[in-house]
Design an enzyme around this catalytic site. Structure first.
Site, PDB file in Angstrom:
ATOM      1  N   THR A  30       0.811  -1.075   0.073  1.00  0.00           N
ATOM      2  CA  THR A  30       0.109  -0.072   0.025  1.00  0.00           C
ATOM      3  C   THR A  30       1.075   1.212  -0.248  1.00  0.00           C
ATOM      4  OG1 THR A  30      -1.803  -0.909   1.167  1.00  0.00           O
ATOM      5  CG2 THR A  30      -1.667   1.221   1.303  1.00  0.00           C
ATOM      6  N   GLN A 103      -3.867  -6.756  -7.286  1.00  0.00           N
ATOM      7  CA  GLN A 103      -4.370  -7.049  -6.061  1.00  0.00           C
ATOM      8  C   GLN A 103      -5.696  -6.607  -5.621  1.00  0.00           C
ATOM      9  OE1 GLN A 103      -3.049  -6.500  -2.110  1.00  0.00           O
ATOM     10  NE2 GLN A 103      -2.206  -8.704  -1.993  1.00  0.00           N
ATOM     11  N   HIS A 179      -6.640 -11.057  -2.231  1.00  0.00           N
ATOM     12  CA  HIS A 179      -6.214 -10.629  -0.874  1.00  0.00           C
ATOM     13  C   HIS A 179      -6.834 -11.546   0.024  1.00  0.00           C
ATOM     14  CE1 HIS A 179      -3.713  -8.845   2.095  1.00  0.00           C
ATOM     15  NE2 HIS A 179      -3.547  -7.736   1.687  1.00  0.00           N
ATOM     16  N   ASN A 182      -3.658 -10.671   6.113  1.00  0.00           N
ATOM     17  CA  ASN A 182      -3.602  -9.422   6.661  1.00  0.00           C
ATOM     18  C   ASN A 182      -4.642  -8.879   7.419  1.00  0.00           C
ATOM     19  OD1 ASN A 182      -1.137  -9.857   5.462  1.00  0.00           O
ATOM     20  ND2 ASN A 182      -0.738  -7.853   4.845  1.00  0.00           N
ATOM     21  N   TYR A 184      -7.936  -8.558   6.227  1.00  0.00           N
ATOM     22  CA  TYR A 184      -9.236  -8.012   5.699  1.00  0.00           C
ATOM     23  C   TYR A 184     -10.167  -8.924   5.463  1.00  0.00           C
ATOM     24  CZ  TYR A 184      -5.354  -4.313   5.210  1.00  0.00           C
ATOM     25  OH  TYR A 184      -4.394  -3.750   5.473  1.00  0.00           O
ATOM     26  N   ARG A 231      -3.602 -14.437  -2.192  1.00  0.00           N
ATOM     27  CA  ARG A 231      -2.509 -14.532  -0.825  1.00  0.00           C
ATOM     28  C   ARG A 231      -3.301 -14.870   0.348  1.00  0.00           C
ATOM     29  NH1 ARG A 231       1.006  -9.383   1.460  1.00  0.00           N
ATOM     30  NH2 ARG A 231       3.125 -10.451   0.695  1.00  0.00           N
ATOM     31  N   ASN A 239      -4.067  -6.545  12.137  1.00  0.00           N
ATOM     32  CA  ASN A 239      -5.463  -6.044  12.010  1.00  0.00           C
ATOM     33  C   ASN A 239      -6.422  -6.529  12.920  1.00  0.00           C
ATOM     34  OD1 ASN A 239      -5.395  -3.776  10.460  1.00  0.00           O
ATOM     35  ND2 ASN A 239      -5.336  -5.006   8.459  1.00  0.00           N
ATOM     36  N   GLY A 314       9.332  -6.895  -0.561  1.00  0.00           N
ATOM     37  CA  GLY A 314       8.579  -5.616  -0.517  1.00  0.00           C
ATOM     38  C   GLY A 314       9.372  -4.477  -0.444  1.00  0.00           C
TER      39      GLY A 314
END
Length: 362
Positions: A30, A103, A179, A182, A184, A231, A239, A314
């Site tokens: 991001t 993504q 995605h 993480n 989400y 992913r 999160n 990354g």
């Protein structure tokens, strides 16, 4: 760092329909530099094109619908204006010889109404407020309790992913990555604390993996399995997600995804080597491994010893637009500047020096 130690990274590979010249790909990151309407800009196109020598660019998380937006200035792929913006990015990457997958990221409850175009309450598997705050134009704000998706809305959200994938291909992308990591939306359905449903999408492992499998199947049906990756980040508490059954949950999920014949599975390694070995053995296709913080020889050994087919990096790619050339020649790498990771302009985005640049390394 010996270039000999890295030979495993330089062999060609395939990921579904994607032919990769080597095995070092750019991970999604991001950057918060799209327009307020979620449209990628010329600056975004330049940023990605600079990094086209990586085997594959996986873009930053891109919302498949207005409800999927959580952060400020993130791109979308649910309007024609956004398609036009992404076409500029895809054309620039292809002109530079690269390959690009978009993504698709629905943030679910990790959101705030101030950051969305409609100002609505966030949606999630269940009405469980996440811990933490969200940065907004008015400063940090506590994330509100989300609204639980109805069965009809779950089906509609699967449709949003399908349509977004079609738009990504229309824009010229070589594929999409779903995605599911993480913390989400897909990850929220997998978790035990964010998902408290008692219907066909909650409680049991088979029910909690259902949404992720339905999204993957819909996207693969729309654009082709060979253009579709996913992913996952088993056990990642980011999160405010909690998973107490990763050794049952993720093997079940990977077994359910395997028959779809997706282009690749992208795993974020959280340190559980036993689980990594299990998932590696269960996945019949290309496995992309992200090992946060690992050095390049470690990543090369993951490929050489069969733990991965491809590895993603990354911040290493963020700070080094000519990463492949630098590694191949043994040149020193730029250091990333965390203060410029999120938001802003060209500084810390498109101005990292290439090898031999008069500005030198950071």
């Amino acid at each position: 760092m010996s270039t000999t130690d890295l030979n495993a990274l330089w062999q060609p590979a395939r990921a579904g329909d994607l032919r990769l010249p080597h095995r070092l790909v750019m991970a999604p990151m991001t950057r918060d530099r799209s327009t307020p309407e979620g449209v990628p800009t010329g600056m975004n196109a330049e940023y990605y094109a600079q990094r086209a020598s990586t085997a594959l660019i996986i873009t930053e998380g891109t919302q498949p619908s207005p409800d999927g937006q959580g952060y400020l200035l993130t791109p979308g792929i649910h309007s024609q204006e956004q398609v036009t913006g992404w076409r500029k990015v895809a054309d620039a990457v292809h002109a530079a010889g690269g390959r690009l997958v978009v993504q698709l990221m629905h943030t679910g409850r990790i959101a705030h109404p101030d950051n969305t175009p409609h100002g609505r309450q966030p949606v999630a598997p269940s009405a469980v407020r996440p811990a933490g705050t969200m940065f907004t134009a008015n400063g940090p704000r506590e994330m509100p309790e989300p609204r639980a998706l109805s069965l009809g809305e779950i089906a509609a959200t699967v449709g949003d992913f399908r349509r977004a994938a079609a738009y990504a291909v229309e824009a010229g992308a070589d594929g999409v990555e779903i995605h599911g990591a993480n913390g989400y939306l897909l990850h929220q359905f997998l978790s035990g604390n964010a998902n408290r449903r008692t219907d066909r999408y909650g409680a049991s492992v088979d029910n909690r993996i259902r949404f992720a499998v339905e999204v993957a199947a819909a996207v693969a049906d729309e654009i082709g399995a060979g253009r579709t990756g996913i992913r996952l980040s088993p056990g990642n508490p980011y999160n405010d997600v909690r998973e107490d059954d990763v050794h049952t949950l993720y093997p079940a999920l990977v077994r359910a995804l395997a028959p779809l014949d997706l282009a690749y599975l992208h795993l974020v390694h959280g340190g559980d080597d036993r689980l990594l070995g299990t998932l590696r053995s269960l996945w019949p296709g290309t496995l992309v491994l992200n090992r946060p913080g690992a050095d390049l020889p470690t990543r090369a050994r993951d490929v050489a010893e069969g733990r991965a087919d491809v590895v993603s990096v990354g911040t290493m790619a963020l700070a080094n637009p000519d990463l492949v050339e630098r590694i191949s020649s043994g040149a020193p790498l730029n250091s990333p500047d965390p203060a410029t990771f999120y938001g802003g302009g060209e500084t810390g985005y498109t101005d990292y020096p290439t090898r031999g640049d008069a500005r030198g390394a950071r």
